[in-house]
Scaffold this motif. Sequence first.
Motif, short mmCIF file in Angstrom:
data_model
loop_
_atom_site.label_atom_id
_atom_site.label_comp_id
_atom_site.label_asym_id
_atom_site.label_seq_id
_atom_site.Cartn_x
_atom_site.Cartn_y
_atom_site.Cartn_z
N CYS A 118 0.78 -1.46 -0.08
CA CYS A 118 -0.05 -0.06 -0.17
C CYS A 118 0.92 1.37 -0.11
CB CYS A 118 -1.11 0.07 1.24
SG CYS A 118 -1.81 -1.46 1.39
N ASP A 119 2.01 1.13 0.61
CA ASP A 119 2.83 2.31 1.07
C ASP A 119 3.59 2.84 -0.45
OD1 ASP A 119 4.54 0.19 1.44
OD2 ASP A 119 5.04 0.82 3.44
N ARG A 120 3.64 1.70 -1.33
CA ARG A 120 4.09 2.03 -2.53
C ARG A 120 3.42 1.78 -3.93
NH1 ARG A 120 6.24 -1.62 0.75
NH2 ARG A 120 5.87 -3.49 -0.56
N ALA A 121 2.19 2.18 -3.84
CA ALA A 121 1.05 2.20 -4.69
C ALA A 121 1.35 2.96 -5.91
CB ALA A 121 -0.37 2.53 -4.23
N LEU A 122 2.18 3.87 -5.90
CA LEU A 122 2.42 5.07 -6.91
C LEU A 122 3.62 4.74 -7.67
CD1 LEU A 122 1.60 8.53 -5.24
CD2 LEU A 122 0.16 7.09 -7.02
N GLU A 123 4.29 3.30 -7.20
CA GLU A 123 5.67 3.17 -7.75
C GLU A 123 5.66 3.19 -9.34
OE1 GLU A 123 9.47 2.68 -6.68
OE2 GLU A 123 8.04 2.22 -5.13
N PHE A 124 4.42 2.57 -9.78
CA PHE A 124 4.57 2.55 -11.46
C PHE A 124 3.23 3.11 -12.04
CE2 PHE A 124 7.02 -1.19 -9.79
CZ PHE A 124 8.19 -0.88 -10.28
N ALA A 125 2.54 3.95 -11.16
CA ALA A 125 1.34 4.48 -11.58
C ALA A 125 1.45 5.76 -12.25
CB ALA A 125 0.69 4.87 -10.34
N LEU A 126 2.43 6.64 -12.30
CA LEU A 126 2.38 7.65 -13.12
C LEU A 126 2.81 7.65 -14.49
CD1 LEU A 126 4.45 10.04 -10.84
CD2 LEU A 126 2.17 10.18 -11.06
N MET A 127 1.77 8.05 -15.44
CA MET A 127 1.68 7.96 -16.71
C MET A 127 2.33 9.16 -17.41
SD MET A 127 0.69 4.85 -16.72
CE MET A 127 0.46 4.43 -18.63
N THR A 128 2.21 10.26 -16.97
CA THR A 128 2.29 11.27 -17.77
C THR A 128 3.99 11.62 -17.44
OG1 THR A 128 0.25 12.34 -17.15
CG2 THR A 128 1.87 14.09 -17.98
N ALA A 129 4.59 11.90 -18.74
CA ALA A 129 5.75 12.41 -19.11
C ALA A 129 6.36 13.41 -17.95
CB ALA A 129 6.41 12.37 -20.40
N PRO A 130 7.51 13.45 -17.38
CA PRO A 130 8.08 14.71 -16.46
C PRO A 130 7.88 15.85 -17.21
CG PRO A 130 9.17 12.79 -16.11
CD PRO A 130 8.60 12.26 -17.25
N ASP A 131 8.33 15.96 -18.61
CA ASP A 131 8.57 17.25 -19.31
C ASP A 131 7.27 17.74 -19.73
OD1 ASP A 131 8.15 15.27 -21.05
OD2 ASP A 131 9.51 16.16 -22.41
N THR A 132 5.88 16.93 -19.35
CA THR A 132 4.63 17.57 -19.89
C THR A 132 3.81 17.32 -18.69
OG1 THR A 132 4.12 15.28 -20.33
CG2 THR A 132 5.14 16.36 -22.37
N ARG A 133 4.38 17.46 -17.56
CA ARG A 133 3.39 17.56 -16.41
C ARG A 133 2.88 18.84 -16.07
NH1 ARG A 133 6.89 13.14 -12.78
NH2 ARG A 133 6.27 11.37 -14.10
N ASP A 134 1.78 18.95 -15.83
CA ASP A 134 1.28 20.54 -15.40
C ASP A 134 1.83 20.83 -13.94
OD1 ASP A 134 -0.23 22.57 -14.35
OD2 ASP A 134 -2.03 21.69 -14.59
N PRO A 135 2.69 21.92 -14.06
CA PRO A 135 3.51 22.33 -12.73
C PRO A 135 2.41 22.65 -11.66
CG PRO A 135 4.31 23.69 -14.46
CD PRO A 135 2.90 22.85 -15.17
N GLU A 136 1.27 23.36 -11.88
CA GLU A 136 0.34 23.69 -10.86
C GLU A 136 -0.21 22.39 -10.20
OE1 GLU A 136 -2.92 26.16 -11.90
OE2 GLU A 136 -1.54 28.00 -13.00
N LEU A 137 -0.66 21.49 -11.00
CA LEU A 137 -1.18 20.00 -10.28
C LEU A 137 -0.13 19.38 -9.67
CD1 LEU A 137 -3.32 17.91 -9.79
CD2 LEU A 137 -2.92 17.03 -12.17
N VAL A 138 1.24 19.41 -10.08
CA VAL A 138 2.28 18.76 -9.50
C VAL A 138 2.46 19.27 -8.29
CG1 VAL A 138 4.90 18.42 -9.58
CG2 VAL A 138 3.62 17.79 -11.63
#
Length: 294
Positions: free
Chosen positions: A261-281
């Motif tokens: 449970c404490d590692r649920a996001l390990e492989f969950a992020l789909m959006t490439a780092p350079d296209t992530r919305d800074p406000e949401l991040v």
Amino acid sequence: MSTQPETMIGVIGGSGVYQIDGLQDAEWVGIDTPWGAPSDKILTGTLDGVAMAFLPRHGRGHVHSPSTVPYRANIDALKRLGVTDLFSVSACGSFREDKAPGDFVIVDQFIDRTFARDKSFFGTGCVAHVSVAHPTCARLGDLAFEAAQAQGVTVHKGGTYLAMEGPQFSSVAESKMYRAWGCDVIGMTNMPEAKLAREAEICYASIAMITDFDSWHPDHGAVEITDIIATLGANSANAKGTVARLPQALGRTRAPCPCGCDRALEFALMTAPDTRDPELVAKLDAVAGRVLKA
């Protein structure tokens, strides 16, 4: 040499459960979150040497309906405080004769029928998909079951919780349908709470306290509100007794969750780092900071 992190137990109290008895150095603290204000201030302190945080889901005085509970703010605030292990305590109705008013059910599955709530911290500009195949932490569920047994509660290990939108209760037709689906209990608040806890990498267990049989039951119409209130009061006392046993069961330090449970996001992020919305991040700093900063 690495050291194990300290345990901090979070408790989200539902109808009839508005505090934790016996907390040392108890203090109500306000937490600001990017998702708005949580349901109320959070009661912090220690019990048996273990840090605790208690949040009344509906707010003191029961001001939030199930649909208006600020679920994202609640989970974010608890994460910011350092909560590692979260127990939900909530009132529910039963679909099963063998699960009677006054009994507790340690829920391990959900069917989510809510529709008017924000169900994820993620979205356009930072997409993530976590697994909720097993939406509760089996480790915490086992501990909650043992604590309820020690309290003298009739408690059932495992069960499916139908989460409805509310605030109205089910029609007889709906109740019979949910019963035919194989659901055990019905409530209005564990979703999206459990999903958000998983996104925040917080271990989550659900203690469902039965107050009544839902409308499917032939004697449902004969139940007096005074009977439900009496059951709610007894459930509240048993819930507090159960919660009081948790610090000793969990201990002051914790190893990585065997359920992941404490590692649920390990492989969950789909959006490439350079296209992530800074406000949401930026809003995700507490919930997903572990993986966003990696």
